[in-house]
Design a protein around this motif. Sequence first.
Motif, PDB file in Angstrom:
ATOM      1  N   GLU A  14      -7.828   1.685  -1.398  1.00 41.09           N
ATOM      2  CA  GLU A  14      -8.256   2.721  -2.338  1.00 41.09           C
ATOM      3  C   GLU A  14      -7.188   2.987  -3.391  1.00 41.09           C
ATOM      4  N   GLU A  15      -5.942   3.075  -2.967  1.00 42.34           N
ATOM      5  CA  GLU A  15      -4.882   3.391  -3.919  1.00 42.34           C
ATOM      6  C   GLU A  15      -4.636   2.235  -4.890  1.00 42.34           C
ATOM      7  N   PHE A  16      -4.628   1.005  -4.400  1.00 43.81           N
ATOM      8  CA  PHE A  16      -4.427  -0.129  -5.310  1.00 43.81           C
ATOM      9  C   PHE A  16      -5.645  -0.352  -6.196  1.00 43.81           C
ATOM     10  N   SER A  17      -6.824   0.056  -5.742  1.00 46.94           N
ATOM     11  CA  SER A  17      -8.020  -0.111  -6.570  1.00 46.94           C
ATOM     12  C   SER A  17      -7.987   0.806  -7.789  1.00 46.94           C
ATOM     13  N   LYS A  18      -7.149   1.826  -7.777  1.00 47.42           N
ATOM     14  CA  LYS A  18      -7.008   2.743  -8.910  1.00 47.42           C
ATOM     15  C   LYS A  18      -6.072   2.192  -9.988  1.00 47.42           C
ATOM     16  N   LEU A  19      -5.355   1.129  -9.665  1.00 55.35           N
ATOM     17  CA  LEU A  19      -4.351   0.576 -10.581  1.00 55.35           C
ATOM     18  C   LEU A  19      -4.922  -0.609 -11.350  1.00 55.35           C
ATOM     19  N   ASP A  20      -4.327  -0.889 -12.509  1.00 55.96           N
ATOM     20  CA  ASP A  20      -4.717  -2.063 -13.293  1.00 55.96           C
ATOM     21  C   ASP A  20      -4.048  -3.292 -12.682  1.00 55.96           C
ATOM     22  N   LEU A  21      -4.834  -4.107 -12.027  1.00 55.94           N
ATOM     23  CA  LEU A  21      -4.324  -5.307 -11.377  1.00 55.94           C
ATOM     24  C   LEU A  21      -4.742  -6.577 -12.121  1.00 55.94           C
ATOM     25  N   SER A  22      -5.260  -6.413 -13.330  1.00 58.31           N
ATOM     26  CA  SER A  22      -5.803  -7.560 -14.062  1.00 58.31           C
ATOM     27  C   SER A  22      -4.740  -8.609 -14.393  1.00 58.31           C
ATOM     28  N   ASN A  23      -3.497  -8.207 -14.544  1.00 59.22           N
ATOM     29  CA  ASN A  23      -2.433  -9.162 -14.880  1.00 59.22           C
ATOM     30  C   ASN A  23      -1.519  -9.460 -13.696  1.00 59.22           C
ATOM     31  N   VAL A  24      -1.993  -9.148 -12.499  1.00 59.84           N
ATOM     32  CA  VAL A  24      -1.202  -9.369 -11.293  1.00 59.84           C
ATOM     33  C   VAL A  24      -1.913 -10.411 -10.439  1.00 59.84           C
ATOM     34  N   PHE A  25      -1.159 -11.452 -10.020  1.00 67.60           N
ATOM     35  CA  PHE A  25      -1.775 -12.439  -9.128  1.00 67.60           C
ATOM     36  C   PHE A  25      -1.975 -11.801  -7.763  1.00 67.60           C
ATOM     37  N   LEU A  26      -3.203 -11.915  -7.264  1.00 70.38           N
ATOM     38  CA  LEU A  26      -3.529 -11.450  -5.920  1.00 70.38           C
ATOM     39  C   LEU A  26      -4.128 -12.615  -5.147  1.00 70.38           C
ATOM     40  N   PRO A  27      -3.682 -12.833  -3.928  1.00 64.42           N
ATOM     41  CA  PRO A  27      -4.349 -13.838  -3.103  1.00 64.42           C
ATOM     42  C   PRO A  27      -5.836 -13.493  -3.005  1.00 64.42           C
ATOM     43  N   PRO A  28      -6.699 -14.486  -2.976  1.00 61.22           N
ATOM     44  CA  PRO A  28      -8.147 -14.226  -2.979  1.00 61.22           C
ATOM     45  C   PRO A  28      -8.608 -13.241  -1.901  1.00 61.22           C
ATOM     46  N   ILE A  29      -8.056 -13.312  -0.703  1.00 65.63           N
ATOM     47  CA  ILE A  29      -8.479 -12.394   0.365  1.00 65.63           C
ATOM     48  C   ILE A  29      -8.136 -10.946   0.019  1.00 65.63           C
ATOM     49  N   LEU A  30      -6.994 -10.735  -0.638  1.00 66.77           N
ATOM     50  CA  LEU A  30      -6.580  -9.388  -1.017  1.00 66.77           C
ATOM     51  C   LEU A  30      -7.437  -8.875  -2.172  1.00 66.77           C
ATOM     52  N   ARG A  31      -7.673  -9.728  -3.165  1.00 63.60           N
ATOM     53  CA  ARG A  31      -8.514  -9.334  -4.298  1.00 63.60           C
ATOM     54  C   ARG A  31      -9.923  -8.967  -3.808  1.00 63.60           C
ATOM     55  N   ALA A  32     -10.476  -9.771  -2.905  1.00 66.44           N
ATOM     56  CA  ALA A  32     -11.824  -9.506  -2.370  1.00 66.44           C
ATOM     57  C   ALA A  32     -11.843  -8.177  -1.608  1.00 66.44           C
ATOM     58  N   TYR A  33     -10.804  -7.897  -0.849  1.00 67.12           N
ATOM     59  CA  TYR A  33     -10.746  -6.643  -0.086  1.00 67.12           C
ATOM     60  C   TYR A  33     -10.720  -5.447  -1.037  1.00 67.12           C
ATOM     61  N   ILE A  34      -9.890  -5.519  -2.069  1.00 69.44           N
ATOM     62  CA  ILE A  34      -9.788  -4.423  -3.038  1.00 69.44           C
ATOM     63  C   ILE A  34     -11.101  -4.262  -3.797  1.00 69.44           C
ATOM     64  N   GLU A  35     -11.733  -5.366  -4.184  1.00 66.70           N
ATOM     65  CA  GLU A  35     -13.013  -5.292  -4.893  1.00 66.70           C
ATOM     66  C   GLU A  35     -14.101  -4.687  -4.006  1.00 66.70           C
ATOM     67  N   ASP A  36     -14.081  -5.000  -2.711  1.00 63.55           N
ATOM     68  CA  ASP A  36     -15.044  -4.392  -1.784  1.00 63.55           C
ATOM     69  C   ASP A  36     -14.844  -2.876  -1.720  1.00 63.55           C
ATOM     70  N   ILE A  37     -13.603  -2.446  -1.683  1.00 64.66           N
ATOM     71  CA  ILE A  37     -13.300  -1.003  -1.664  1.00 64.66           C
ATOM     72  C   ILE A  37     -13.828  -0.361  -2.952  1.00 64.66           C
ATOM     73  N   GLN A  38     -13.571  -1.011  -4.102  1.00 69.34           N
ATOM     74  CA  GLN A  38     -14.050  -0.465  -5.381  1.00 69.34           C
ATOM     75  C   GLN A  38     -15.563  -0.361  -5.387  1.00 69.34           C
ATOM     76  N   GLU A  39     -16.232  -1.364  -4.868  1.00 72.22           N
ATOM     77  CA  GLU A  39     -17.697  -1.362  -4.814  1.00 72.22           C
ATOM     78  C   GLU A  39     -18.210  -0.218  -3.934  1.00 72.22           C
ATOM     79  N   ASN A  40     -17.557  -0.006  -2.798  1.00 72.61           N
ATOM     80  CA  ASN A  40     -17.946   1.089  -1.898  1.00 72.61           C
ATOM     81  C   ASN A  40     -17.745   2.449  -2.563  1.00 72.61           C
TER      82      ASN A  40
END
Length: 94
Positions: free
Chosen positions: A61-87
Motif C-alpha cells: 500500500e505504501e509503495f503503491s502511493k509512490l511514483d515507481l515509473s522510473n524505478v526497476f522492479l522485479p516482475p513479481i514485485l511490480r505485479a504485487y504492487i499493481e494488485d494492491i493498487q487494483e484492490n
Amino acid sequence: MSDMESEKLLILFEELADKMDINIVHGKGDFLGGMCSVNEEVYIVLNKIKPIDQRLGVLGEEFSKLDLSNVFLPPILRAYIEDIQENIFQSLSI
C-alpha cells in the motif's frame, strides 16, 4: 501465497526501500504500520508481531502511493504492487 514467496517479496521490498532511501523499521505494539517522515527522513514502520502477509500489505500500500515509473522492479514485485493498487481502486469504486 507460500512462506517462501512471502519472504522473497519482503526481501524485494527491503531492496526497493534501500534504492529509494526509505528506512524500514520493525517494531512491536498495537499498530498496523505505515509510512511517515521524521526530520526529512522517510520511514515505513512495520509491526513485526503481525503475520507476514499483513506486513507485505502495508509495504504494498505504501509503495503503491509512490511514483515507481522510473524505478526497476522485479516482475513479481511490480505485479504485487499493481494488485494492491487494483484492490484499493475497486474498494473506492464501490
